[in-house]
Each structure stands twice: as C-alpha cells, then as structure tokens.
Design an enzyme around this catalytic site. Structure first.
Site, PDB file in Angstrom:
ATOM      1  N   ARG A  26     -18.679  -8.882 -21.973  1.00  0.00           N
ATOM      2  CA  ARG A  26     -18.725  -9.272 -20.722  1.00  0.00           C
ATOM      3  C   ARG A  26     -18.092  -8.197 -19.570  1.00  0.00           C
ATOM      4  NH1 ARG A  26     -14.993 -14.410 -20.712  1.00  0.00           N
ATOM      5  NH2 ARG A  26     -14.024 -12.862 -21.959  1.00  0.00           N
ATOM      6  N   GLU A  31      -4.191  -7.056 -15.899  1.00  0.00           N
ATOM      7  CA  GLU A  31      -3.324  -7.381 -14.701  1.00  0.00           C
ATOM      8  C   GLU A  31      -2.781  -6.146 -14.135  1.00  0.00           C
ATOM      9  OE1 GLU A  31       0.207  -9.441 -16.294  1.00  0.00           O
ATOM     10  OE2 GLU A  31      -1.020 -11.304 -16.480  1.00  0.00           O
ATOM     11  N   GLN A  49       3.159  -4.996   1.501  1.00  0.00           N
ATOM     12  CA  GLN A  49       1.717  -4.543   2.140  1.00  0.00           C
ATOM     13  C   GLN A  49       1.024  -4.036   1.180  1.00  0.00           C
ATOM     14  OE1 GLN A  49       2.248  -2.790   6.104  1.00  0.00           O
ATOM     15  NE2 GLN A  49       0.413  -1.614   5.690  1.00  0.00           N
ATOM     16  N   ASP A  50      -0.358  -4.322   1.186  1.00  0.00           N
ATOM     17  CA  ASP A  50      -1.403  -3.662   0.361  1.00  0.00           C
ATOM     18  C   ASP A  50      -2.359  -3.076   1.179  1.00  0.00           C
ATOM     19  OD1 ASP A  50      -0.252  -5.064  -1.731  1.00  0.00           O
ATOM     20  OD2 ASP A  50      -1.824  -6.041  -2.415  1.00  0.00           O
ATOM     21  N   ASN A  51      -2.735  -1.753   0.810  1.00  0.00           N
ATOM     22  CA  ASN A  51      -3.699  -1.056   1.407  1.00  0.00           C
ATOM     23  C   ASN A  51      -5.046  -0.655   0.543  1.00  0.00           C
ATOM     24  OD1 ASN A  51      -1.771  -1.136   3.900  1.00  0.00           O
ATOM     25  ND2 ASN A  51      -0.531   0.477   2.856  1.00  0.00           N
ATOM     26  N   ARG A  61      -5.801  13.687   1.778  1.00  0.00           N
ATOM     27  CA  ARG A  61      -4.897  12.693   2.474  1.00  0.00           C
ATOM     28  C   ARG A  61      -3.576  12.959   2.135  1.00  0.00           C
ATOM     29  NH1 ARG A  61      -7.858   8.280   4.836  1.00  0.00           N
ATOM     30  NH2 ARG A  61      -9.680   8.040   4.274  1.00  0.00           N
ATOM     31  N   HIS A 120       3.774  12.007  -0.153  1.00  0.00           N
ATOM     32  CA  HIS A 120       2.511  11.329  -1.041  1.00  0.00           C
ATOM     33  C   HIS A 120       1.194  11.952  -0.385  1.00  0.00           C
ATOM     34  CE1 HIS A 120      -0.459   8.240  -2.064  1.00  0.00           C
ATOM     35  NE2 HIS A 120      -0.123   8.791  -3.248  1.00  0.00           N
ATOM     36  N   TYR A 133      -3.200   0.734  -2.525  1.00  0.00           N
ATOM     37  CA  TYR A 133      -1.682   0.683  -2.925  1.00  0.00           C
ATOM     38  C   TYR A 133      -0.801  -0.175  -2.267  1.00  0.00           C
ATOM     39  CZ  TYR A 133      -1.944   3.676   1.398  1.00  0.00           C
ATOM     40  OH  TYR A 133      -2.108   4.092   2.688  1.00  0.00           O
ATOM     41  N   LYS A 171      -4.151  15.854  11.737  1.00  0.00           N
ATOM     42  CA  LYS A 171      -2.597  16.014  11.687  1.00  0.00           C
ATOM     43  C   LYS A 171      -2.196  16.551  10.265  1.00  0.00           C
ATOM     44  CE  LYS A 171      -2.422  11.428   9.639  1.00  0.00           C
ATOM     45  NZ  LYS A 171      -1.962  10.174   9.915  1.00  0.00           N
ATOM     46  N   ASP A 172      -2.928  16.297   9.244  1.00  0.00           N
ATOM     47  CA  ASP A 172      -2.656  16.963   7.954  1.00  0.00           C
ATOM     48  C   ASP A 172      -2.851  18.314   7.721  1.00  0.00           C
ATOM     49  OD1 ASP A 172      -2.030  14.428   7.219  1.00  0.00           O
ATOM     50  OD2 ASP A 172      -3.884  14.074   5.847  1.00  0.00           O
TER      51      ASP A 172
END
Length: 186
Positions: A26, A31, A49-51, A61, A120, A133, A171-172
């Site tokens: 299937r 997890e 917080q999840d992004n 990035r 990061h 993340y 900006k980066d």
C-alpha cells in the site's frame, strides 16, 4: 526505542535521525516525531511552531539564526532533496565556526536536529523540494540574523551543480561573515 536511529555528528549537539519506515504494497508509514523516542535519544525539547517551505532547484536559503530568541530545529524534507547545513555559533564552543552538512530527501527520510545558536541553511538539489521543520521558539522577524553562505572562513562545501544559478533572497546575499558575527558579539 527502536523507532528511530540517531547518529551523532562531529559537532557536538547536531544529530541525524533516521525513522523506522514500515512499508508494504500500500505504501509506507513512519512516525516523524514521537516525544518519548526523541527524549530517550537525548533530544528533550518542546517544539512550539511547525514551518514548511517549497522551493525550486537552485534555491539557497540561509544561513539564518535568531539572535536573542534562539531556536532548536528539527528539519526534514517532505518532497525532493536538499543539502542541509548547520554552522556552530555557540560562544566558547571548541567547534565554533565549523559546519556540518547532510543530504536530506523524501527518499532517505532522514531528519536533522540543530540545537540553539547554530546558523542554518539549505540548498535545493531536486527540481522541487518541500522542507518542513519544528522549532522550540516562535519566529521573531526583528531578531533575525545571518551569516554569508559562502564565507571563506567557514568554507561550506555546497554541492552546487555546474551551471546552476543560485536563487537567493536579497538579504542572504548581504549577510556578513563569521568575523562580523564575532565582532558584533564582543
């Protein structure tokens, strides 16, 4: 435990996590996060917080961090493939200014735990990638900092395919290097 495998890295605190994947005709199940398993593996964090972001090939990035409100992050790729990088910015650390990179993909299902006080960033290697993340603190837009992705003193070896034109936020392209970061901390 048994649901995750945790590899430590040469930079203390960084961890690469591989979940156990249960597959059959299937498809598969895994997890992506279980507090008890992560706590047993030494990652006892509360994520608030999840992004998720989507990017196309050649997007770079980073290298980002929060200055006064640092975050632990647990990152993974939902679709596609990225080269993910963390740079140690912890004051007094024996690996200050060192970097570690790992290939994260929907196929390998690996996750990367990045503690507070690391910069990061990631480079998208596939035609398209979705990146997810978890963070232990909320994003504070006025608290954002960064290190130039190609600072020669850090020397990140980005696997940029020949002929690839990097796609970056303005900006980066303008962040200072590790020297400017260190001077600002003094």
């Amino acid at each position: 435990m048994g649901k995750i495998t945790v590899e430590t890295c040469e930079i203390e605190g960084l961890k690469v996590i591989t979940p156990t994947v249960f597959g059959d005709a299937r498809g598969y199940f895994m997890e992506t996060y279980n507090y008890n398993d992560f706590k047993e593996a030494g990652i006892d964090q509360v994520f608030v917080q999840d992004n998720q972001s989507a990017s196309k090939k050649g997007v770079l990035r980073g290298l980002h961090f929060q200055k006064k409100f640092p975050q632990d992050k647990l990152v993974r790729v939902v679709s596609g493939e990225v080269f993910d990088v963390a740079v140690d910015l912890r004051k007094g650390s024996k690996t200050f200014g060192k970097w570690f990179g790992v290939l994260l993909s929907a196929e390998n299902k690996k996750q990367f735990f990045i503690p507070k006080n690391f910069a990061h960033g990631f480079l998208v290697l596939s035609d398209y990638a979705e990146f997810a993340y978890k963070c232990t603190d909320f994003y504070h837009p006025d608290d954002e900092g960064g290190i130039l992705y190609n600072d020669p003193e850090i020397g990140v070896e980005w696997p940029i395919p020949e002929g690839t034109e990097l796609i970056m936020a303005d900006k980066d392209k303008k962040w200072g290097g590790i020297r400017e970061f260190t001077a600002a901390q003094s």
